[in-house]
Design an enzyme around this catalytic site. Sequence first.
Site, PDB file in Angstrom:
ATOM      1  N   VAL A   1      29.926  27.743  53.296  1.00  0.00           N
ATOM      2  CA  VAL A   1      29.979  28.030  54.733  1.00  0.00           C
ATOM      3  C   VAL A   1      31.286  28.741  55.094  1.00  0.00           C
ATOM      4  O   VAL A   1      31.300  29.664  55.919  1.00  0.00           O
ATOM      5  CB  VAL A   1      29.823  26.719  55.550  1.00  0.00           C
ATOM      6  CG1 VAL A   1      29.913  27.007  57.042  1.00  0.00           C
ATOM      7  CG2 VAL A   1      28.508  26.042  55.214  1.00  0.00           C
TER       8      VAL A   1
ATOM      9  N   ARG B   1      41.948  25.714  47.712  1.00  0.00           N
ATOM     10  CA  ARG B   1      42.695  25.531  46.460  1.00  0.00           C
ATOM     11  C   ARG B   1      42.599  26.775  45.589  1.00  0.00           C
ATOM     12  O   ARG B   1      43.552  27.185  44.968  1.00  0.00           O
ATOM     13  CB  ARG B   1      42.163  24.302  45.714  1.00  0.00           C
ATOM     14  CG  ARG B   1      43.231  23.200  45.654  1.00  0.00           C
ATOM     15  CD  ARG B   1      42.695  21.937  45.075  1.00  0.00           C
ATOM     16  NE  ARG B   1      42.097  21.125  46.107  1.00  0.00           N
ATOM     17  CZ  ARG B   1      41.038  20.337  45.921  1.00  0.00           C
ATOM     18  NH1 ARG B   1      40.452  20.266  44.760  1.00  0.00           N
ATOM     19  NH2 ARG B   1      40.569  19.611  46.907  1.00  0.00           N
ATOM     20  N   ARG B   2      41.409  27.375  45.568  1.00  0.00           N
ATOM     21  CA  ARG B   2      41.258  28.583  44.735  1.00  0.00           C
ATOM     22  C   ARG B   2      40.148  29.443  45.331  1.00  0.00           C
ATOM     23  O   ARG B   2      39.271  28.935  46.043  1.00  0.00           O
ATOM     24  CB  ARG B   2      40.905  28.208  43.290  1.00  0.00           C
ATOM     25  CG  ARG B   2      39.604  27.489  43.207  1.00  0.00           C
ATOM     26  CD  ARG B   2      39.199  26.993  41.858  1.00  0.00           C
ATOM     27  NE  ARG B   2      38.072  26.084  42.053  1.00  0.00           N
ATOM     28  CZ  ARG B   2      36.811  26.460  42.142  1.00  0.00           C
ATOM     29  NH1 ARG B   2      36.469  27.723  42.008  1.00  0.00           N
ATOM     30  NH2 ARG B   2      35.843  25.582  42.350  1.00  0.00           N
TER      31      ARG B   2
ATOM     32  N   GLY C   1      21.718  24.157  60.981  1.00  0.00           N
ATOM     33  CA  GLY C   1      22.197  25.454  60.487  1.00  0.00           C
ATOM     34  C   GLY C   1      22.324  26.498  61.573  1.00  0.00           C
ATOM     35  O   GLY C   1      23.109  26.358  62.513  1.00  0.00           O
TER      36      GLY C   1
ATOM     37  N   GLY D   1      22.240  26.118  47.032  1.00  0.00           N
ATOM     38  CA  GLY D   1      23.330  25.827  47.976  1.00  0.00           C
ATOM     39  C   GLY D   1      22.862  25.149  49.257  1.00  0.00           C
ATOM     40  O   GLY D   1      23.594  25.114  50.241  1.00  0.00           O
TER      41      GLY D   1
ATOM     42  N   GLU E   1      23.633  18.803  50.095  1.00  0.00           N
ATOM     43  CA  GLU E   1      24.989  18.293  50.305  1.00  0.00           C
ATOM     44  C   GLU E   1      25.666  18.077  48.952  1.00  0.00           C
ATOM     45  O   GLU E   1      24.991  17.971  47.918  1.00  0.00           O
ATOM     46  CB  GLU E   1      24.931  16.952  51.040  1.00  0.00           C
ATOM     47  CG  GLU E   1      24.360  17.043  52.442  1.00  0.00           C
ATOM     48  CD  GLU E   1      25.170  17.977  53.320  1.00  0.00           C
ATOM     49  OE1 GLU E   1      26.359  17.729  53.545  1.00  0.00           O
ATOM     50  OE2 GLU E   1      24.618  18.993  53.778  1.00  0.00           O
TER      51      GLU E   1
ATOM     52  N   LYS F   1      22.816  14.280  62.027  1.00  0.00           N
ATOM     53  CA  LYS F   1      22.428  15.333  62.984  1.00  0.00           C
ATOM     54  C   LYS F   1      21.694  14.742  64.182  1.00  0.00           C
ATOM     55  O   LYS F   1      21.915  15.155  65.326  1.00  0.00           O
ATOM     56  CB  LYS F   1      21.562  16.377  62.267  1.00  0.00           C
ATOM     57  CG  LYS F   1      22.335  17.135  61.177  1.00  0.00           C
ATOM     58  CD  LYS F   1      21.392  17.895  60.262  1.00  0.00           C
ATOM     59  CE  LYS F   1      22.151  18.675  59.204  1.00  0.00           C
ATOM     60  NZ  LYS F   1      21.274  19.202  58.151  1.00  0.00           N
TER      61      LYS F   1
ATOM     62  N   GLY G   1      22.331  27.128  54.334  1.00  0.00           N
ATOM     63  CA  GLY G   1      22.646  28.400  53.680  1.00  0.00           C
ATOM     64  C   GLY G   1      23.860  29.042  54.325  1.00  0.00           C
ATOM     65  O   GLY G   1      24.199  28.745  55.476  1.00  0.00           O
TER      66      GLY G   1
HETATM   67  N1  HSE Z   1      22.182  19.729  53.228  1.00  0.00           N
HETATM   68  C1  HSE Z   1      21.883  20.212  54.522  1.00  0.00           C
HETATM   69  C2  HSE Z   1      20.380  20.523  54.598  1.00  0.00           C
HETATM   70  C3  HSE Z   1      22.691  21.458  54.806  1.00  0.00           C
HETATM   71  O1  HSE Z   1      19.727  20.590  53.557  1.00  0.00           O
HETATM   72  O2  HSE Z   1      19.851  20.647  55.688  1.00  0.00           O
HETATM   73  C4  HSE Z   1      22.696  21.872  56.237  1.00  0.00           C
HETATM   74  O3  HSE Z   1      23.243  20.896  57.064  1.00  0.00           O
END
Ligand code: HSE
Length: 437
Positions: A14, A45-46, A132, A185, A188, A203, A300
Amino acid sequence: MKVINIGICGLGTVGYGSFSVLRNNCLEISRRVGAEVRVTHVGTRRLRPGQDIGSVKKSSDVFAVVNDPDVHIVLELMGGIDVAKPLVLQAIANGKHVVTANKALIAQHGNEIFAAAAKKNVLVAYEASVAGGIPIIKAIREGMAGNSIQWLAGIINGTGNFILTEMREKGRAFADVLKEAQALGYAEADPTFDVEGIDAAHKLTILASIAFGIPLQFPKTYTEGITKITQEDIRYADELGYRIKHLGISRKTADGIELRVHPTLIDADNMLANVNGVMNAVMVNGDAVGSTLYYGAGAGAAPTASAVVADIIDVARMISHPESSVPALAFQDDSLSDVAILPMSEVNSAYYLRITAMDRVGVLADITEILGDCKINIEAIIQKEPRGADALNQRVPVIILTREIREAVMDEAIARIEKLDGAAEKVMRIRVFRLDQ
Ligand code: HSE
């Protein structure tokens, strides 16, 4: 032209997504804000392979960003609580505005964070923390502000929806789909947050707070994940005309507010039933407008960055026009309501039950007698001839759809069914939610 400086803490999916959107759309963003918005300091950090931040200052200590006197808005995009919470509080103490995508932080510590922000007269924006790229916070907090909100229900975890969709459409195994969601991606850092419903509960806590004007109350959210859902349940639900979706539901009742996350049967022809893959959707019902639906990518890099950058623009505009402020939890701080959150045992719901019974005389009669005793009305029932392993083990699946009943009564009925000699396994229970109620 005035310049507004952004400091980014955390350059993961993100963080770098937001950096890229800010860079790619900088001209349009400046035109919307009426000031130049530029990233001046990044804390990470990198740099990961492929990440290019040009000549922007980089610190390996994220607190260097928060303590940088030139930074006006801090983006907290690290996730987690241990570092994120002190970092956000430090940013606020330093008089900086904060934009975060961190749902765990807001759901669990938002009350404290917003109070600190109000004292320092700074903003904490969190659009990207829920669903998202869907602007659901803005839709509820501003677009629906004229309504008394009655209920909301949503698919608010992309990973979970992706898994259920792939299981239903392609018959794929749970673990295999989860691995793919991690590689893409979506998941979590700890994927149990996705599959056990914790991410969705974070949420939902946030959505309920801004919908009903109540403090954030994550510990009171009933939370159940999707790990026990089997291919069989998905097929039986299909046969009954339903889909199984992992929903967050919050509803105002005369006794209190329901706050619950669990797998749910919904009518196959409802729009939410047809939200598939990583997509999210939230249906919000207001007394004036009726039902409204918000749909989009729930996870995403770019979709989440879309929400982060929208928040940056809002905050940047507010820096220029400080008088037009929207309260963090939608309602004025001194008028949050103390209406009760209903314990799950007091929630009314219809149920799908999958009972694995021994294939012998009288078992079905015993089950229906218990349901009758508990005044639970049966709406539909399926019992198929046992096949395969079930036939060998003399077991038979009995699927029952009930009318609405209080959860405590259903708990009692299930406990009694599970004690029957003819019950071979624990009862699988999935709640049904009718989205027109
Ligand atoms: N892991 C979360 C999902 C990412 O799959 O909805 C977005 O909050």
